[in-house]
Design a protein around this motif. Sequence first.
Motif, PDB file in Angstrom:
ATOM      1  N   ALA A  53      95.749 109.276  63.566  1.00 29.65           N
ATOM      2  CA  ALA A  53      96.840 110.233  63.544  1.00 29.65           C
ATOM      3  C   ALA A  53      96.224 111.575  64.239  1.00 29.65           C
ATOM      4  O   ALA A  53      95.095 111.728  64.249  1.00 29.65           O
ATOM      5  CB  ALA A  53      97.291 110.559  62.391  1.00 29.65           C
ATOM      6  N   ASP A  54      97.318 112.286  64.991  1.00 37.22           N
ATOM      7  CA  ASP A  54      96.953 113.596  65.614  1.00 37.22           C
ATOM      8  C   ASP A  54      97.238 114.528  64.664  1.00 37.22           C
ATOM      9  O   ASP A  54      96.829 115.631  64.887  1.00 37.22           O
ATOM     10  CB  ASP A  54      97.668 113.783  66.683  1.00 37.22           C
ATOM     11  CG  ASP A  54      97.678 112.587  67.982  1.00 37.22           C
ATOM     12  OD1 ASP A  54      96.484 112.476  68.522  1.00 37.22           O
ATOM     13  OD2 ASP A  54      98.511 111.704  68.141  1.00 37.22           O
ATOM     14  N   VAL A  55      98.049 114.431  63.693  1.00 39.71           N
ATOM     15  CA  VAL A  55      98.536 115.298  62.576  1.00 39.71           C
ATOM     16  C   VAL A  55      98.622 114.738  61.369  1.00 39.71           C
ATOM     17  O   VAL A  55      99.117 113.511  61.173  1.00 39.71           O
ATOM     18  CB  VAL A  55      99.912 116.100  62.946  1.00 39.71           C
ATOM     19  CG1 VAL A  55     100.963 115.283  63.256  1.00 39.71           C
ATOM     20  CG2 VAL A  55      99.970 117.208  62.016  1.00 39.71           C
ATOM     21  N   ALA A  56      98.095 115.336  60.330  1.00 42.51           N
ATOM     22  CA  ALA A  56      98.427 114.658  58.877  1.00 42.51           C
ATOM     23  C   ALA A  56      98.779 116.015  57.885  1.00 42.51           C
ATOM     24  O   ALA A  56      98.340 117.172  58.207  1.00 42.51           O
ATOM     25  CB  ALA A  56      96.951 114.174  58.266  1.00 42.51           C
ATOM     26  N   VAL A  57      99.510 115.584  57.134  1.00 38.77           N
ATOM     27  CA  VAL A  57     100.073 116.403  56.066  1.00 38.77           C
ATOM     28  C   VAL A  57      99.655 115.862  54.536  1.00 38.77           C
ATOM     29  O   VAL A  57      99.964 114.636  54.653  1.00 38.77           O
ATOM     30  CB  VAL A  57     101.806 116.772  56.277  1.00 38.77           C
ATOM     31  CG1 VAL A  57     102.633 115.454  55.994  1.00 38.77           C
ATOM     32  CG2 VAL A  57     102.093 117.755  55.382  1.00 38.77           C
ATOM     33  N   ALA A  58      99.422 116.743  53.867  1.00 37.15           N
ATOM     34  CA  ALA A  58      99.185 116.299  52.426  1.00 37.15           C
ATOM     35  C   ALA A  58      99.954 117.278  51.467  1.00 37.15           C
ATOM     36  O   ALA A  58     100.520 118.450  51.850  1.00 37.15           O
ATOM     37  CB  ALA A  58      97.684 116.666  52.125  1.00 37.15           C
ATOM     38  N   ILE A  59     100.593 116.522  50.424  1.00 35.85           N
ATOM     39  CA  ILE A  59     101.164 117.094  49.144  1.00 35.85           C
ATOM     40  C   ILE A  59     100.666 116.609  47.868  1.00 35.85           C
ATOM     41  O   ILE A  59     100.557 115.593  47.733  1.00 35.85           O
ATOM     42  CB  ILE A  59     102.714 116.344  49.112  1.00 35.85           C
ATOM     43  CG1 ILE A  59     103.152 116.441  50.738  1.00 35.85           C
ATOM     44  CG2 ILE A  59     103.573 117.114  48.350  1.00 35.85           C
ATOM     45  CD1 ILE A  59     103.104 114.954  51.419  1.00 35.85           C
ATOM     46  N   ALA A 107      96.998 124.032  64.258  1.00 36.95           N
ATOM     47  CA  ALA A 107      95.966 123.155  63.768  1.00 36.95           C
ATOM     48  C   ALA A 107      95.620 122.925  62.307  1.00 36.95           C
ATOM     49  O   ALA A 107      95.321 122.134  61.661  1.00 36.95           O
ATOM     50  CB  ALA A 107      94.585 123.471  64.468  1.00 36.95           C
ATOM     51  N   GLY A 108      95.815 124.112  61.646  1.00 39.49           N
ATOM     52  CA  GLY A 108      95.611 124.283  60.134  1.00 39.49           C
ATOM     53  C   GLY A 108      96.674 125.242  59.575  1.00 39.49           C
ATOM     54  O   GLY A 108      96.880 126.165  60.025  1.00 39.49           O
ATOM     55  N   VAL A 148     103.907 123.062  44.071  1.00 42.04           N
ATOM     56  CA  VAL A 148     103.408 121.885  45.083  1.00 42.04           C
ATOM     57  C   VAL A 148     102.847 122.705  46.052  1.00 42.04           C
ATOM     58  O   VAL A 148     103.066 123.627  46.595  1.00 42.04           O
ATOM     59  CB  VAL A 148     104.812 121.273  45.607  1.00 42.04           C
ATOM     60  CG1 VAL A 148     104.303 120.176  46.570  1.00 42.04           C
ATOM     61  CG2 VAL A 148     105.485 121.021  44.635  1.00 42.04           C
ATOM     62  N   VAL A 149     101.705 121.966  46.404  1.00 41.92           N
ATOM     63  CA  VAL A 149     100.599 122.516  47.743  1.00 41.92           C
ATOM     64  C   VAL A 149     100.903 121.721  48.694  1.00 41.92           C
ATOM     65  O   VAL A 149     100.873 120.350  48.608  1.00 41.92           O
ATOM     66  CB  VAL A 149      99.314 122.820  47.186  1.00 41.92           C
ATOM     67  CG1 VAL A 149      99.146 123.968  46.149  1.00 41.92           C
ATOM     68  CG2 VAL A 149      98.749 121.532  46.663  1.00 41.92           C
ATOM     69  N   PHE A 150     100.526 122.175  50.002  1.00 42.23           N
ATOM     70  CA  PHE A 150     100.830 121.578  51.085  1.00 42.23           C
ATOM     71  C   PHE A 150      99.680 121.796  52.171  1.00 42.23           C
ATOM     72  O   PHE A 150      99.378 122.938  52.097  1.00 42.23           O
ATOM     73  CB  PHE A 150     102.101 121.998  51.890  1.00 42.23           C
ATOM     74  CG  PHE A 150     103.218 121.657  51.020  1.00 42.23           C
ATOM     75  CD1 PHE A 150     103.994 120.117  51.090  1.00 42.23           C
ATOM     76  CD2 PHE A 150     103.991 122.554  50.136  1.00 42.23           C
ATOM     77  CE1 PHE A 150     105.022 120.077  50.285  1.00 42.23           C
ATOM     78  CE2 PHE A 150     104.983 122.182  49.518  1.00 42.23           C
ATOM     79  CZ  PHE A 150     105.633 121.096  49.540  1.00 42.23           C
ATOM     80  N   ALA A 151      99.077 120.947  53.124  1.00 46.72           N
ATOM     81  CA  ALA A 151      98.305 121.324  54.224  1.00 46.72           C
ATOM     82  C   ALA A 151      98.776 120.501  55.298  1.00 46.72           C
ATOM     83  O   ALA A 151      99.230 119.211  55.133  1.00 46.72           O
ATOM     84  CB  ALA A 151      96.907 121.091  53.551  1.00 46.72           C
ATOM     85  N   ARG A 152      98.486 121.022  56.399  1.00 47.55           N
ATOM     86  CA  ARG A 152      98.720 120.221  57.577  1.00 47.55           C
ATOM     87  C   ARG A 152      97.414 120.324  58.332  1.00 47.55           C
ATOM     88  O   ARG A 152      96.699 121.639  58.749  1.00 47.55           O
ATOM     89  CB  ARG A 152      99.788 120.711  58.578  1.00 47.55           C
ATOM     90  CG  ARG A 152      99.726 120.154  59.803  1.00 47.55           C
ATOM     91  CD  ARG A 152     100.989 120.545  60.756  1.00 47.55           C
ATOM     92  NE  ARG A 152     100.633 122.051  60.781  1.00 47.55           N
ATOM     93  CZ  ARG A 152     101.541 122.890  60.830  1.00 47.55           C
ATOM     94  NH1 ARG A 152     102.625 122.730  60.759  1.00 47.55           N
ATOM     95  NH2 ARG A 152     101.101 124.162  61.214  1.00 47.55           N
ATOM     96  N   ALA A 153      96.546 119.465  58.885  1.00 49.94           N
ATOM     97  CA  ALA A 153      95.494 119.375  59.725  1.00 49.94           C
ATOM     98  C   ALA A 153      95.836 118.486  60.837  1.00 49.94           C
ATOM     99  O   ALA A 153      96.595 117.564  61.101  1.00 49.94           O
ATOM    100  CB  ALA A 153      94.496 118.744  58.974  1.00 49.94           C
TER     101      ALA A 153
END
Length: 168
Positions: free
Chosen positions: A100-106, A138-139, A124-129
């Motif tokens: 992937a070029d982009v990932a999201v986490a929850i 990017a982040g 809820v916490v989120f992150a995009r890399a």
Amino acid sequence: MTESYLPAELVALARRVVEENAALGRKVAVAESCTGGLVAAALTEIPGSSVVVDRGFVTYSNEAKQELLGVASDIIDTFGAVSIACAWAMAEGALKRSRADVAVAISGVAGPAGGSDQKPVGTVVFARAMRDPTDPEAGDAEERLFPDNGRPGVRLQAAICALELLLP
């Protein structure tokens, strides 16, 4: 076309994510905990999503976060599974373990139990890399407190937020 079992607003947003990322030639990955695969389900509800969706990780337990995404145990021990640090490590792990070029986490507390004074139900916490660290998007990481309108409501709100983070 048959009607989706998923909420219409979730499917509409997933369609935007698929279409806009496809237009850019971008692939996505998701690392989900409290949403239990809801984000991946919404994305794959869209015909042609295989052009965009690389893979999804449902890492509900701490052990799964560590084994499948490489989240260090000291992150979970120090900050907890529902923390910016853990979400960031999940997103980075999803990128490292995908194309992937982009990932999201929850990760979050969907309830009805499991909340605390520091992390009440609805936290809820989120992150995009992004694979390209020079990308201006990017982040990104954030913590949100959604209204405790029941487990399904918290999960739906979290899935919507995660999909929004996948929009270019």
